[in-house]
Each structure stands twice: as structure tokens, then as C-alpha cells.
Scaffold this motif. Structure first.
Motif, PDB file in Angstrom:
ATOM      1  N   ASP A   2       0.828  -1.195   0.000  1.00 36.38           N
ATOM      2  CA  ASP A   2       0.000   0.000   0.000  1.00 36.38           C
ATOM      3  C   ASP A   2       0.871   1.256   0.000  1.00 36.38           C
ATOM      4  O   ASP A   2       2.085   1.209   0.237  1.00 36.38           O
ATOM      5  N   GLN A   3       0.233   2.403  -0.256  1.00 40.22           N
ATOM      6  CA  GLN A   3       0.957   3.653  -0.444  1.00 40.22           C
ATOM      7  C   GLN A   3       1.708   4.069   0.816  1.00 40.22           C
ATOM      8  O   GLN A   3       2.845   4.551   0.749  1.00 40.22           O
ATOM      9  N   GLN A   4       1.088   3.891   1.968  1.00 46.00           N
ATOM     10  CA  GLN A   4       1.728   4.292   3.219  1.00 46.00           C
ATOM     11  C   GLN A   4       2.996   3.477   3.476  1.00 46.00           C
ATOM     12  O   GLN A   4       4.023   4.021   3.874  1.00 46.00           O
ATOM     13  N   SER A   6       4.731   1.884   1.182  1.00 44.86           N
ATOM     14  CA  SER A   6       5.679   2.239   0.130  1.00 44.86           C
ATOM     15  C   SER A   6       6.455   3.511   0.487  1.00 44.86           C
ATOM     16  O   SER A   6       7.655   3.613   0.231  1.00 44.86           O
ATOM     17  N   GLN A   7       5.772   4.476   1.097  1.00 44.27           N
ATOM     18  CA  GLN A   7       6.456   5.711   1.498  1.00 44.27           C
ATOM     19  C   GLN A   7       7.479   5.440   2.587  1.00 44.27           C
ATOM     20  O   GLN A   7       8.568   6.022   2.594  1.00 44.27           O
ATOM     21  N   GLU A  10      10.542   4.153   0.871  1.00 44.30           N
ATOM     22  CA  GLU A  10      11.283   5.228   0.199  1.00 44.30           C
ATOM     23  C   GLU A  10      12.040   6.082   1.204  1.00 44.30           C
ATOM     24  O   GLU A  10      13.188   6.478   0.966  1.00 44.30           O
ATOM     25  N   ASP A 169       4.582  13.390   2.700  1.00 42.22           N
ATOM     26  CA  ASP A 169       3.279  13.179   2.062  1.00 42.22           C
ATOM     27  C   ASP A 169       2.348  14.365   2.283  1.00 42.22           C
ATOM     28  O   ASP A 169       1.681  14.830   1.352  1.00 42.22           O
ATOM     29  N   LYS A 191       6.942  13.915  -5.507  1.00 39.24           N
ATOM     30  CA  LYS A 191       7.242  13.490  -4.138  1.00 39.24           C
ATOM     31  C   LYS A 191       8.709  13.108  -3.960  1.00 39.24           C
ATOM     32  O   LYS A 191       9.316  13.413  -2.925  1.00 39.24           O
TER      33      LYS A 191
END
Length: 331
Positions: A2-4, A6-7, A10, A169, A191
Motif C-alpha cells: 500500500d501507499q503508506q 511504500s512511502q 522510500e 506526504d 514526491k
């Protein structure tokens, strides 16, 4: 992924890359990969005391082949640490295409298979790969933790707080709001670019500024970038910063700001500007502050007038018309 999550990956990789060639993690490979996740995301993880213990705890042997991005890659190896011979193990953080960043003699990047061929330190065995652990497993049970005390200014209903990596974010989302992007188009960047600026320039720049202020040294040329934090919700809802703007008459230190559209008309922006100005006049060598507002943005001008700024003139800057204001230190 999920995006959270994945961040978080990163952020961890950006933090790790920022420490390339660092020798401070020699014999602390597990500490390095855990710090990458913990310090860049404001969390605390729970694993073993050594890479070997963590490999067993996470059952790294169940996953073989090319490690996915963000995973921990574990190896079996033994050696001497402070005179103690033990199976300590080794671990690195997976990047793209089978590369791993890890703490060896220094923080370095190698292919996950090439790590087995590295020359070990005297008294150590060569590392032999065990397997990898997915990030979902690594972060299961992690909890929020502030690793460093953040600089804050209490402004009433809101706080001003120095930037953290986990603000990326929220900051990107704010810069994409039409109400902000219309006035500050240069702030609306991808981003990845925002995260790089945050890690390599904005956070280190804040620490430099605050250290100079604490030591009563000149802050000439330095910038301070603070997020506006809602006391009620804890959200990052805007920013209030100070920097040198070369286009303004000297002394050309500027105060600049922006606030989420859904939090306007509550007095937050005036509180933030006042809070920053009071701090600058009370804790630095600043005697005079500038602020500018686009002539087509009367709301920004109202904030400055409420904060005590006095209109000076109208200037053309970068092909746009601005009202220029000044605030001078009293006494």
C-alpha cells in the motif's frame, strides 16, 4: 504494497543512501538497517539483538531469490566482537534490481550475491546468504516514536515544528491544493524531489539554523522551515518559514507561509507568523523582517497586517506584482 508502506520504504532508502561511505556503523549492520526505517519514519521496530537472532525471529530462510525493495537481506557469519567469538550474522537493506545497501567496513552498495564474496574482517567468516524478510513482516508491531526532540514554538491553537521526513506526504498534498499551487507553483514538485530536498537540504538546514541560534551565532544566509501543526488533530496543515530573498532590499530576511484551505479563517496563519517573528526577534540577531504578498492575494496581506507588519511599497518581482511589508524589532 500500500501507499503508506511504500512511502516508509522510500524514506528508509533515502536515509540509508544519505549515509553512504559512513564508517560509524562498522560492526553495527543491524543498527544501520533498523535506523534507516526508524529514524526516517518516526517509528520503533522490534527484532532480535543481533542480525543472526533477527534472521531466526523473522524466519528469513523461508524467502530466497532476488530480494524485493525494502526487505532486509540476512546472511550467516561469525566473528570476534570485543573479544567474543559468536554467530552474529549480517544484514542489509534491499534496493532495486538485487542491490543491497549495508554496513560493512563502511556503508556501501553491493549485489545481494556479491556480498557473499566480500573479504571479511580478520577473525570473521565469509557471509552466506540465509534469505530475506518482506517489509510487511519487518514493520508488523512497530509503533510511533520520536527519536529526536523536535524544535517547536507554541502559538496557541497550533504549533510550529521543524520538518520531519514523515511530513513529506502531507507537504506534497498541500502543495497540490489549487489554493496554494496557484500562488506558489514552484513548490508543487514530485514526491521524490520533495523527499530529496527534505533529507539533504531542509532538515540539515534547520539543524544548522537552530544550532547557530542556540549558540548565539549569526544566522546570516540560513533558512528555518517549520510545519504548522494542528494541536487538535496533530495534522501537518501548512508551513511558516524564514529565508533570505535576494530580490528584496537589505536586510532581506523574509517570512513566508501557506495554510491548507480547510483550516483557513481560524486565525491559525496569524498565530504562526506572530510565533515565528517573536522567536526570531528573541533568539537570533534578526532586527528586521520582510514579507511579501501578491497583490492578487489580499488574504495574505491581511495576515501580515494582523501580525503587525507595515506596508512599505509595491514591487515587481519575477513578472508579478507584490505588496511588500516590514516588521522591525521593538526597543
Amino acid at each position: 504494497m500500500d501507499q503508506q508502506l511504500s512511502q516508509k520504504v522510500e524514506n528508509a532508502i533515502l536515509w540509508a543512501r544519505h549515509h553512504l561511505n559512513n564508517t560509524g556503523y562498522t560492526l553495527k549492520c543491524l543498527g544501520f538497517v533498523e535506523d534507516a526505517y526508524e529514524r526516517s519514519n518516526g517509528i520503533e521496530m522490534f527484532g532480535g539483538d543481533t542480525a543472526a537472532e533477527s534472521a531466526e525471529l523473522y524466519e528469513a530462510h523461508k524467502n530466497r531469490g532476488i530480494p524485493p525493495k525494502g526487505s532486509f537481506v540476512f546472511y550467516s557469519c561469525s566473528g570476534l566482537v570485543e573479544g567474543v567469538l559468536r554467530h552474529w550474522g549480517h544484514v542489509g537493506l534491499a534496493l532495486d534490481h538485487g542491490e543491497v545497501i549495508h554496513a560493512w567496513d563502511k556503508v556501501r552498495i553491493d549485489s545481494y550475491l556479491e556480498i557473499e564474496r566480500l573479504t571479511p574482517a580478520p577473525g570473521w567468516s565469509r557471509p552466506v546468504i540465509i534469505g530475506w524478510v518482506p517489509v510487511e513482516h519487518l514493520l508488523a508491531g512497530s509503533r510511533v516514536r520520536e527519536w529526536e526532540q523536535s524544535f517547536t514554538i507554541d502559538c496557541g491553537d497550533i504549533l510550529l515544528r521543524e520538518y520531519r521526513m514523515q511530513d513529506v506526504d502531507a507537504l506534497v498534498a498541500l502543495t497540490r491544493q489549487p489554493e496554494i499551487a496557484g500562488f506558489l507553483p514552484d513548490w508543487n514538485v514530485p514526491k521524490a524531489q520533495r523527499a530529496e530536498w527534505m533529507m539533504n537540504y531542509e532538515i540539515p538546514g534547520n539543524r544548522q539554523f537552530l544550532q547557530a541560534a542556540d549558540e548565539e551565532e549569526s544566522i546570516a544566509g540560513m533558512s528555518l522551515r517549520l510545519g504548522i501543526i494542528s494541536k487538535e488533530s496533530g495534522e501537518f496543515i501548512g508551513w511558516c518559514c524564514t529565508r533570505i530573498k535576494e530580490e528584496l532590499p537589505e536586510p532581506n530576511r523574509e517570512v513566508m507561509y501557506a495554510l491548507s484551505a480547510k483550516h483557513r479563517n481560524k486565525g491559525y496563519m496569524t498565530q504562526a507568523v506572530l510565533g515565528l517573528c517573536i522567536y526570531l526577534f528573541g533568539h537570533t540577531d534578526v532586527e528586521e523582517l520582510n514579507a511579501i504578498a501578491l497583490t492578487r492575494n489580499p488574504a495574505s496581506s491581511r495576515v501580515l497586517v494582523k501580525a503587525g507588519f507595515v506596508f512599505e511599497q509595491t514591487l515587481e518581482l519575477e513578472n508579478q506584482s507584490y505588496h511588500c511589508y516590514k516588521l522591525r524589532k521593538k526597543g
